[in-house]
Design a protein around this motif. Structure first.
Motif, short mmCIF file in Angstrom:
data_model
loop_
_atom_site.label_atom_id
_atom_site.label_comp_id
_atom_site.label_asym_id
_atom_site.label_seq_id
_atom_site.Cartn_x
_atom_site.Cartn_y
_atom_site.Cartn_z
N ARG A 48 78.10 45.86 29.41
CA ARG A 48 79.53 46.09 29.32
C ARG A 48 80.28 44.79 29.06
N ALA A 49 79.90 43.71 29.75
CA ALA A 49 80.58 42.43 29.57
C ALA A 49 80.37 41.87 28.16
N VAL A 50 79.14 42.02 27.64
CA VAL A 50 78.85 41.51 26.29
C VAL A 50 79.63 42.30 25.24
N GLN A 51 79.81 43.60 25.47
CA GLN A 51 80.60 44.39 24.53
C GLN A 51 82.04 43.89 24.49
N ILE A 52 82.58 43.57 25.65
CA ILE A 52 83.94 43.02 25.71
C ILE A 52 83.97 41.65 25.02
N LEU A 53 82.92 40.84 25.26
CA LEU A 53 82.85 39.52 24.63
C LEU A 53 82.84 39.64 23.10
N LYS A 54 82.07 40.58 22.58
CA LYS A 54 82.00 40.77 21.13
C LYS A 54 83.36 41.19 20.57
N GLU A 55 84.04 42.08 21.29
CA GLU A 55 85.36 42.50 20.83
C GLU A 55 86.34 41.33 20.83
N GLU A 56 86.27 40.48 21.85
CA GLU A 56 87.16 39.31 21.91
C GLU A 56 86.85 38.35 20.76
N ILE A 57 85.57 38.13 20.48
CA ILE A 57 85.19 37.22 19.39
C ILE A 57 85.71 37.74 18.06
N GLU A 58 85.53 39.02 17.81
CA GLU A 58 85.99 39.61 16.55
C GLU A 58 87.50 39.64 16.46
N ARG A 59 88.17 39.82 17.59
CA ARG A 59 89.64 39.82 17.59
C ARG A 59 90.17 38.44 17.22
N ASN A 60 89.44 37.40 17.59
CA ASN A 60 89.86 36.03 17.26
C ASN A 60 89.34 35.56 15.91
N GLY A 61 88.79 36.49 15.13
CA GLY A 61 88.34 36.14 13.79
C GLY A 61 86.92 35.64 13.71
N GLY A 62 86.15 35.75 14.81
CA GLY A 62 84.76 35.31 14.80
C GLY A 62 83.81 36.42 14.41
N CYS A 63 82.54 36.06 14.25
CA CYS A 63 81.53 37.04 13.85
C CYS A 63 80.25 36.80 14.65
N ILE A 64 79.52 37.89 14.87
CA ILE A 64 78.24 37.83 15.56
C ILE A 64 77.15 37.78 14.48
N ALA A 65 76.50 36.64 14.37
CA ALA A 65 75.43 36.51 13.38
C ALA A 65 74.17 37.24 13.83
N PHE A 66 73.90 37.20 15.15
CA PHE A 66 72.67 37.79 15.66
C PHE A 66 72.88 38.15 17.12
N HIS A 67 72.44 39.32 17.51
CA HIS A 67 72.54 39.74 18.92
C HIS A 67 71.22 40.39 19.31
N GLU A 68 70.56 39.77 20.29
CA GLU A 68 69.29 40.28 20.78
C GLU A 68 69.43 40.62 22.27
N ILE A 69 69.00 41.84 22.63
CA ILE A 69 69.07 42.29 24.03
C ILE A 69 67.66 42.31 24.60
#
Length: 701
Positions: A48-69
Motif C-alpha cells: 500500500r505504501a509503495v503504491q502511494i509512493l508511485k502515485e506521488e512520484i508520477e504526480r511530481n513528473g517522475g517515472c518508475i523505470a523498474f519495480h520488483e516485488i
C-alpha cells in the motif's frame, strides 16, 4: 491499522507508511530526481505504501523505470538477484529499497550490492544497515556517501545506556534469548558505553547488538510507555476529581474497559522526558516525523550516519521538509553535485518536451518552441504564447516588447522618398514657372495653357501628397492620405482627358458642316475637369462617411515588430477610388491613341498616349506588388507608384515642350509652326486652313 472502525484502539508511536511515502517523494522532488527503480517487499502495508509512493512520484513528473516485488517471508533467489543487478546497472537511476520497516537493511545484501553498483548512483532506503561485527565496516566503502535512509525521528533517551549497563534482568531469566542478550554485553569487546560490568565465562563468537547503531525502536517504545503513563495519569486524576476512590476492585475494572483509556489517549498532549511536545493526531498516530540519514565512511574507516534532513508531516507547509546540503558528503564518483537522474537531460528554457512514442512520460525529446512562443522554465510540457505586443527573444525563453515601426522621415528609405518627392515638386514648380513666363508663346498657347496650369498644379499636389504616407500614422493623416491622393490624381487625369478631347474636337470642328464649333473653348474643358473631379470627391466623401481609414497597430505583419499603419477602412471604397482613376486613365489613353496620327504641331495626343501608357503600366503592376508586400514596404510601394506615375505624366507631356521653349526657341514661333506642314499636297492646305480656323477658335493667333 489506522482504520478507526476495524481497529478503534490502535495507536502508533512511529510515523505511518503514508507519511514515509510522501517524505521520499519530497526528497526526489527536492533534488529533481525523476528516474527511479523501486525494490519492495510484498507485505500488505508495504504494498500500500509503495503504491502511494508511485502515485506521488508520477504526480511530481517522475517515472518508475523498474519495480520488483520480493516476498518478505523468504530469502531472495538468485534469479531475483539478477533482476536487481540488471536494474541497478542502468545509469542515471535512483534505487529505492522499500523493505519491511521493522527490519533493518541487510548488510549482507549491501556486500553483494558493491559488486555491481555503478559509479554515480544514489540509494534510498527505509532500513538502517546494522553493523554486526567490526570487520563489516569494509562493506560500506563501495556504497558510502550514496545512501539516504529514512528513519523515524529518535533521540538518545536520558540514562538509557546507563540502564543497559546496570539493569539486572531477573524477570527475564526464563527467556533464554534475553538471558544471552544481556550476557553478551559483558564481553570486553563491547563498546564501553553499553558494556556491562559482570562476570561472563561464555565464549561468544557473534554478538551483533554490541555494535548496534539503532537499538531497534527503543525511542518509539520510550514514547509509547510515556503516552500510556500520561493517559492513565489523566484518567486517574479525572476520576479522583469526580470523587471516585481507586480501590483494588475498580482498578481491575480499568483493564476491562479499554475505551476509557482510549478517550484519554485521543486527547493526549504531554512532554516526554526529553522535553518534546507529544500528541496524537486524528488517526491515532503520534505527531512525529523522520530523520533523513546519510551513510558516510570516514577516511579512518569509521562508519557514521549523518543527519542531513528532516521530514515532519505535522509541521506547517513549507517547514515540513528540510535538507541541509552542507551536511551531505557526495561521493567522489559524482560528476555533478548534487547528481541528476533522468531518462533524458532536462529541456532548457526555450524548449519543450515531446514524449517519445511507447516510452514513459519521463523519456522525451526537447524541441524548440514555435514562433511566437516561449518557455521560461526547464522541462516545460508546453510553450506559452507571448502577448500580442511582445515577442520571444532569440533564445525563446522570455517575451520582449515588439519594436514599434513605421515608415519614418529619419530612416534611409523615408529620406530617399522624401528627397525624390521634394525634387520632383521643385521640378514641377520650375516647369510651371516656365509656362507662366512664356505664357504668350505659340507652343504654350497652342496646348491650352489653362489646362496645363491645372495639370501642373495637380502634379505638384500629387508629389506633395506622397509625404502624407511617411511619418507616424494618425487618424487624420490616414484620412488625408487616400482622399488627397484620389482627388489630386482625378484632377490631373481629368485635365489630361480634357486636353485629349479638346485636341480631337479642334480638328473635327474644322470639317465642313461640323457642329462641334460650339463645343470649342475653355468653358467646355473646365467643365470636364470639374465634373470628373467632382465624381471622385463624392466617392471619397462616401468613403469617409461609411468606413473611413484609421490608424491601426498591426502586430502580425512582421516578426517581432508592431507596425503602425493605416487601415483602409472600407476596402471596397479604396478600390472604387483606384478604379475610377483607372477609368479616367483608360478613357484618356483610348482617345489619345486614336488621335495620335494627327499633325504634330498642334497635337498633344502622341505625348498623352505615352504618358497614359506609363501611368497605366505603373498602376497595373502596383496592385499585385501592393498585395504581396508587408509592413512599411506596402507604404513604400504606394509612394513609388504615386511618384512614378506622376513623373510619367510630367515627363511625357511637359519635357518636350520645355525642350523647345528653353533649348530650341527658334521653333517656338508662328512661322515655324506653319512650315512644319507639307504645302505641296491638298491635304496639307486643307489642314493649314483648318488649323488656322481651329487656332482662331482657341484665341491663339
Amino acid at each position: 491499522m489506522s482504520d478507526p472502525v476495524q481497529y478503534p484502539y490502535f495507536y502508533r508511536t512511529v510515523p505511518s507508511e503514508l507519511h514515509l511515502s510522501a517524505g521520499i517523494s519530497k526528497l526526489l522532488k527536492y533534488f529533481g530526481w525523476k528516474w527511479v527503480n523501486i525494490f519492495s517487499s510484498d507485505d500488505k502495508s508495504t504494498v500500500r505504501a509503495v503504491q502511494i509512493l508511485k502515485e506521488e512520484i508520477e504526480r511530481n513528473g517522475g517515472c518508475i523505470a523498474f519495480h520488483e516485488i520480493f516476498p518478505h517471508q523468504r530469502r531472495i533467489t538468485s534469479l531475483e538477484h539478477q533482476k536487481v543487478e540488471r536494474a541497478i546497472k542502468q545509469s542515471s537511476i535512483v534505487n529505492i529499497f522499500y523493505n519491511n520497516k521493522h527490519s533493518e537493511f541487510s548488510l549482507q545484501y549491501v556486500q553483494k550490492l558493491k559488486t555491481y553498483v555503478k559509479s554515480g548512483q544514489v540509494f534510498i532506503s527505509i532500513g538502517e544497515a546494522e553493523i554486526k561485527t567490526p570487520n563489516q565496516y569494509q562493506y560500506h566503502f563501495q556504497i558510502s556517501n550514496k545512501f539516504f535512509i529514512f528513519k523515524p525521528f529518535r533521540k538518545v533517551m536520558p540514562n538509557f545506556l546507563k540502564f543497559i549497563r546496570e539493569m539486572k534482568p531477573v524477570w527475564q531469566a526464563s527467556d533464554f534469548e534475553a538471558k544471552h542478550w544481556w550476557k553478551d554485553l559483558c564481553n570486553s569487546r563491547c563498546p564501553k558505553m553499553i558494556r556491562r560490568d559482570c562476570n561472563s565465562t561464555s565464549k561468544i563468537i557473534v554478538f551483533p547488538h554490541c555494535f548496534s547503531t539503532s537499538f531497534r525502536s527503543s525511542y518509539n517504545v520510550y514514547n509509547a510507555v510515556y503516552a500510556v503513563a500520561h493517559a492513565l495519569h489523566d484518567m486517574i486524576m479525572s476520576g479522583s476529581r469526580n470523587g471516585t476512590t481507586w480501590t483494588k476492585e475498580n482498578r481491575e475494572i480499568l483493564y476491562s474497559l479499554p475505551w476509557k483509556l482510549h478517550h484519554y489517549l485521543r486527547n493526549l498532549h504531554f512532554k516526554n522526558g526529553l522535553g518534546e511536545e507529544m500528541y496524537m493526531d486524528e488517526n491515532g498516530d503520534l505527531a512525529t516525523g523522520y530523520d533523513i540519514l546519510s551513510l558516510i565512511v570516514l577516511p579512518d574507516g569509521t562508519l557514521k550516519y549523518e543527519v542531513v534532513g528532516h521530514y515532519n508531516p505535522h509541521a506547517p507547509p513549507g517547514q515540513d521538509f528540510t535538507i541541509d546540503e552542507k551536511a551531505i558528503i557526495w561521493d567522489s564518483s559524482f560528476t555533478q553535485k548534487p547528481p541528476q537522474y533522468r531518462c533524458n537531460p532536462s529541456c532548457n528554457p526555450g524548449y519543450r518536451k515531446l514524449t517519445k512514442e511507447g516510452k514513459p512520460i519521463c523519456c522525451y525529446d526537447c524541441i524548440p518552441c514555435a514562433e511566437g512562443e516561449i518557455s521560461n522554465q526547464t522541462d516545460m510540457d508546453t510553450c506559452t504564447t507571448c502577448p500580442d505586443d511582445q515577442w520571444p527573444n532569440q533564445k525563446r525563453d522570455a517575451c520582449i516588447p515588439k519594436v514599434i515601426t513605421f515608415l519614418s522621415f529619419e530612416e534611409p528609405l523615408g529620406i530617399a522618398l522624401t528627397s525624390i518627392s521634394m525634387f520632383l515638386f521643385l521640378i514641377t514648380s520650375v516647369i510651371l514657372g516656365i509656362f507662366i513666363y512664356y505664357r504668350d508663346t505659340p507652343i504654350v498657347r497652342a496646348n491650352n495653357r489653362q489646362l496645363s496650369y491645372i495639370l501642373l498644379i495637380s502634379l505638384m499636389l500629387c508629389f506633395l501628397c506622397s509625404l502624407l504616407f511617411i511619418g507616424h500614422p494618425e487618424d487624420v493623416t490616414c484620412i488625408l492620405r487616400q482622399t488627397t491622393f484620389g482627388i489630386t490624381f482625378s484632377i490631373a487625369l481629368s485635365s489630361i482627358l480634357a486636353k485629349t478631347i479638346t485636341v480631337v474636337t479642334a480638328f473635327q470642328a474644322t470639317k465642313p458642316r461640323s457642329k462641334l464649333h460650339k463645343w470649342m473653348g475653355s468653358r467646355v474643358s473646365n467643365s470636364i475637369v470639374l465634373s470628373c473631379s467632382l465624381i471622385q470627391i463624392v466617392l471619397c466623401l462616401a468613403w469617409l462617411f461609411t468606413a473611413p481609414p484609421f490608424a491601426y497597430l498591426n502586430m502580425r505583419s512582421e516578426i517581432g515588430t508592431i507596425l503602425i499603419e493605416c487601415n483602409e477602412g472600407s476596402v471596397i471604397a479604396f478600390y472604387c477610388v483606384l478604379g475610377y482613376l483607372g477609368f479616367l486613365a483608360g478613357i484618356s489613353f483610348i482617345i489619345a491613341f486614336l488621335a495620335r496620327n494627327l499633325p504634330d504641331s498642334f497635337n498633344e495626343a502622341k505625348y498623352i498616349t505615352f504618358s497614359m501608357l506609363v501611368f497605366c503600366s505603373v498602376w497595373i503592376s502596383f496592385i499585385p506588388t501592393y498585395l504581396s508586400s508587408k509592413g512599411k514596404n506596402m507604404v513604400a510601394v504606394e509612394i513609388f507608384a504615386i511618384l512614378a506615375s506622376s513623373t510619367g505624366l510630367l515627363g511625357c507631356i511637359f519635357f518636350p515642350k520645355c525642350y523647345i521653349i528653353l533649348l530650341r526657341p527658334e521653333r517656338n514661333n508662328k512661322k515655324d509652326l506653319r512650315n512644319k506642314f507639307d504645302s505641296k499636297t491638298e491635304n496639307s492646305i486643307v489642314y493649314t486652313v483648318s488649323s488656322a480656323i481651329a487656332i482662331r477658335g482657341f484665341n491663339i493667333w
